[in-house]
Scaffold this active site. Structure first.
Site, PDB file in Angstrom:
ATOM      1  N   ARG A 131      47.446  18.004 -33.357  1.00 22.46           N
ATOM      2  CA  ARG A 131      48.386  18.512 -32.363  1.00 22.46           C
ATOM      3  C   ARG A 131      47.660  19.358 -31.316  1.00 22.46           C
ATOM      4  O   ARG A 131      47.950  19.265 -30.119  1.00 22.46           O
ATOM      5  CB  ARG A 131      49.462  19.345 -33.070  1.00 22.46           C
ATOM      6  CG  ARG A 131      50.663  19.539 -32.202  1.00 22.46           C
ATOM      7  CD  ARG A 131      51.797  20.051 -33.039  1.00 22.46           C
ATOM      8  NE  ARG A 131      52.363  21.234 -32.437  1.00 22.46           N
ATOM      9  CZ  ARG A 131      53.186  22.047 -33.055  1.00 22.46           C
ATOM     10  NH1 ARG A 131      53.517  21.839 -34.309  1.00 22.46           N
ATOM     11  NH2 ARG A 131      53.675  23.085 -32.438  1.00 22.46           N
TER      12      ARG A 131
ATOM     13  N   LEU B  39      60.977  26.579 -32.090  1.00 23.47           N
ATOM     14  CA  LEU B  39      59.520  26.594 -31.878  1.00 23.47           C
ATOM     15  C   LEU B  39      58.830  27.028 -33.172  1.00 23.47           C
ATOM     16  O   LEU B  39      59.383  27.802 -33.949  1.00 23.47           O
ATOM     17  CB  LEU B  39      59.162  27.553 -30.745  1.00 23.47           C
ATOM     18  CG  LEU B  39      59.776  27.215 -29.381  1.00 23.47           C
ATOM     19  CD1 LEU B  39      59.400  28.258 -28.346  1.00 23.47           C
ATOM     20  CD2 LEU B  39      59.332  25.843 -28.906  1.00 23.47           C
ATOM     21  N   ASP B  40      57.629  26.546 -33.406  1.00 15.58           N
ATOM     22  CA  ASP B  40      56.909  26.930 -34.625  1.00 15.58           C
ATOM     23  C   ASP B  40      55.701  27.806 -34.278  1.00 15.58           C
ATOM     24  O   ASP B  40      55.462  28.141 -33.108  1.00 15.58           O
ATOM     25  CB  ASP B  40      56.509  25.696 -35.435  1.00 15.58           C
ATOM     26  CG  ASP B  40      55.552  24.786 -34.671  1.00 15.58           C
ATOM     27  OD1 ASP B  40      54.889  25.275 -33.744  1.00 15.58           O
ATOM     28  OD2 ASP B  40      55.477  23.593 -35.009  1.00 15.58           O
ATOM     29  N   SER B  41      54.952  28.151 -35.314  1.00 21.09           N
ATOM     30  CA  SER B  41      53.869  29.119 -35.109  1.00 21.09           C
ATOM     31  C   SER B  41      52.803  28.582 -34.142  1.00 21.09           C
ATOM     32  O   SER B  41      52.239  29.349 -33.352  1.00 21.09           O
ATOM     33  CB  SER B  41      53.225  29.482 -36.443  1.00 21.09           C
ATOM     34  OG  SER B  41      52.699  28.322 -37.048  1.00 21.09           O
ATOM     35  N   ASP B  43      53.269  26.591 -31.620  1.00 20.24           N
ATOM     36  CA  ASP B  43      53.815  26.728 -30.256  1.00 20.24           C
ATOM     37  C   ASP B  43      53.661  28.174 -29.781  1.00 20.24           C
ATOM     38  O   ASP B  43      53.267  28.434 -28.640  1.00 20.24           O
ATOM     39  CB  ASP B  43      55.312  26.374 -30.229  1.00 20.24           C
ATOM     40  CG  ASP B  43      55.573  24.939 -30.658  1.00 20.24           C
ATOM     41  OD1 ASP B  43      54.750  24.083 -30.331  1.00 20.24           O
ATOM     42  OD2 ASP B  43      56.608  24.698 -31.303  1.00 20.24           O
TER      43      ASP B  43
END
Lengths: 317, 99
Positions: A131, B39-41, B43
Site C-alpha cells: 500500500r 481511515l486507518d493508522s 492513512d
C-alpha cells in the site's frame, strides 16, 4: 540539468583521494567545484568541517572502514549556523580496489546525465508495504515522474535485481530491513547483485543506479556484519549512492521520509543530496536514524536507454 | 480568518488525496477520522507526514491520537504554533460572518 556550479568538499587521506581521481574528474566535468581536504590519523568531525566552509552544497568523507556509518556521521544532513542544511555522505575505506570500483560507478552516473525522471518502487510482499508503494506511485505520478513498481508481489528477486541493472536514477525500498540486506524478495544481499542468473551472464550488462534508498530498519547498521548492505551497494558498483538506517526505525518516520522523498522527486530534485535536503522530515528521530553513503551529488535523472530497458521488465502485476 | 479556513480546506484536500476511494463526498469538520470516515493508522500516518511537511511542526507519535478530526487537527496545530485555538475559532467565525 542545471549549469550552476556546485561546491563539494571531499575529505580523505591522500591515498583514498588518489583512488577516487576518476570521480573527481567527473565531478569537475559536471560543473562541481571540488575542494580537497586531506587528513591523516583520526577521522575528522564532519559538522565542524561543514561549518568551516562557507560555500558548500555537499560533503563526502572517506575514512577507515573500521568506523561505522552510525559513529562517523551524525545524520545525512548537517545544519549550518545560517540554517542551511548540507548533505553529508560517508564512504568506508577498506581497500583501494573497492574505492576505485565506487569511483568508476559514481563517475559513470555523473557522466550519463539523463534528464528523465523515473523511480523504481521496491517493497516487501506485505499488504502494508504494498500500500505504501502504491501511495508513492500515486504521489510521484502526480508530479510527472515515471514509476516502475517492482515490489515483491510482482517480481522475483532475480528479476528485480536484473531490473535494477537498467540504470534508473532512483530506487526506493519499503519493507523490513537488516544490516545484511532487505527482508523482501525472500532476502536480498549485496552479493546477489553480482551473481549471474542461472544459465545467463546478464549481470555483466548492468548499468549502475543513481541512488538506492532503503526506507526500513538497519541496512546501514554494522551489527553482526563486517560491512552493511547500504555501504556495500556503492562499493560493489550497484549505485552511486545509498541511504539506509543505522538502527531500528519507526514506521511513522519511514512514512515521513517516503512522503518527503516523493514530493521532492516530483518537484525535480536533481541529486540525491538535494532530494534529502528537500525531503528531510522535522522528526528528529527520522533524521538521526539514517545515513548517506557514497556520492552526495549523485544525479537522479534517468536516460532514455534506461527507461526503455525498464519498460521491458516483465512483472506479474 | 482566511488562514484557518484555508487550512481546514487543505486538510480536507490531503485526506481526499490519501483515500479518495473511502471518503464520502461531504463530511463536517467534527467527523471522527477513524469512526466516522473509516481511515486507518496508515492513512493517518501519511496525513501527519504531510501535515508536518506543510506546517513545519513536529507531531510526536504519542500525539497522533489527538488528531481525531479536522477541528481537532487545526486546534492541535494552532496550539503548537502558539495560537490559542479559541482565538482562532472566534477569528474564523468573524471572518465567515463578514462574507
Amino acid at each position: 540539468m542545471s549549469a550552476a556550479p556546485r561546491h563539494l568538499l571531499l575529505c580523505a587521506t591522500r591515498s583514498a583521494a588518489a583512488a577516487l581521481s576518476e570521480l573527481v574528474e567527473a565531478w569537475r566535468a559536471a560543473s562541481v567545484h571540488v575542494e580537497l581536504e586531506y587528513f591523516t590519523g583520526a577521522t575528522p568531525n564532519v559538522t565542524a568541517l561543514v561549518a568551516e566552509h562557507q560555500r558548500l552544497d555537499a560533503a563526502l568523507l572517506v575514512s577507515s572502514a573500521r568506523r561505522a556509518p552510525g559513529t562517523v556521521l551524525p545524520a545525512p544532513l548537517v545544519t549550518r549556523a545560517d540554517g542551511r542544511r548540507v548533505p553529508v555522505a560517508w564512504l568506508p575505506f577498506r581497500d583501494t580496489a573497492s574505492l576505485r570500483c565506487f569511483a568508476a560507478t559514481a563517475a559513470r552516473v555523473q557522466r550519463r546525465a539523463g534528464n528523465r525522471r523515473a523511480v523504481a518502487l521496491l517493497g516487501q510482499w506485505l499488504p502494508s508495504y504494498l500500500r505504501v508503494a502504491d501511495r508513492m506511485r500515486s504521489l510521484v505520478g502526480d508530479g510527472g515522474v515515471r514509476a516502475f513498481r517492482w515490489t515483491g508481489d510482482a517480481i522475483t528477486r532475480e528479476s528485480m535485481i536484473d531490473a535494477l541493472g537498467c540504470g534508473l536514477g532512483l530506487g526506493l525500498y519499503v519493507g523490513h530491513g537488516r544490516p545484511m540486506g532487505w527482508v523482501g524478495y525472500h532476502g536480498v544481499r549485496a552479493h546477489h547483485f553480482h551473481e549471474p542468473a542461472p544459465g545467463t551472464s546478464r549481470r555483466s550488462t548492468r548499468e549502475p543506479m543513481g541512488a538506492i534508498l532503503s526506507l526500513c530498519c538497519r541496512t546501514a547498521s554494522r551489527k553482526r556484519v563486517g560491512m552493511s548492505y547500504a555501504e556495500s551497494l556503492p562499493l560493489l558498483g550497484v549505485a552511486a549512492a545509498s541511504f539506509g538506517a543505522v538502527s531500528d526505525t519507526l514506521h511513522s518516520d519511514n512514512t515521513r521520509w517516503a512522503v518527503g522523498v516523493c514530493s521532492a522527486l516530483a518537484d525535480g530534485a536533481p541529486t540525491v543530496g538535494d532530494l534529502l535536503v528537500r525531503a528531510a522530515p522535522v522528526s528528529p528521530t527520522a533524521l538521526q536514524s539514517y545515513r548517506l553513503i557514497g556520492d552526495p551529488l549523485a544525479p537522479l535523472g534517468s536516460d532514455e536507454r534506461s527507461l526503455r530497458r525498464a519498460q521491458r521488465v516483465r512483472t506479474y502485476a | 480568518m482566511h488562514d484557518d479556513a484555508e487550512f481546514r480546506a487543505s486538510i480536507r484536500r490531503e485526506l481526499r488525496s490519501i483515500r479518495r476511494d473511502k471518503l464520502p463526498p461531504v463530511w463536517d469538520d467534527e467527523s471522527h477520522f477513524r469512526d466516522d470516515l473509516g481511515l486507518d493508522s496508515l492513512d493517518l500516518v501519511e496525513m501527519v507526514a504531510r501535515l508536518e511537511q506543510a506546517t513545519g511542526i513536529f507531531v510526536p507519535d504519542e500525539d497522533v491520537a489527538q488528531l481525531m478530526s479536522i477541528s481537532a487537527t487545526v486546534d492541535y496545530v494552532r496550539a503548537q504554533q502558539g495560537v490559542s485555538p479559541d482565538a482562532a475559532r472566534v477569528a474564523q467565525h468573524d471572518d465567515e460572518a463578514s462574507h
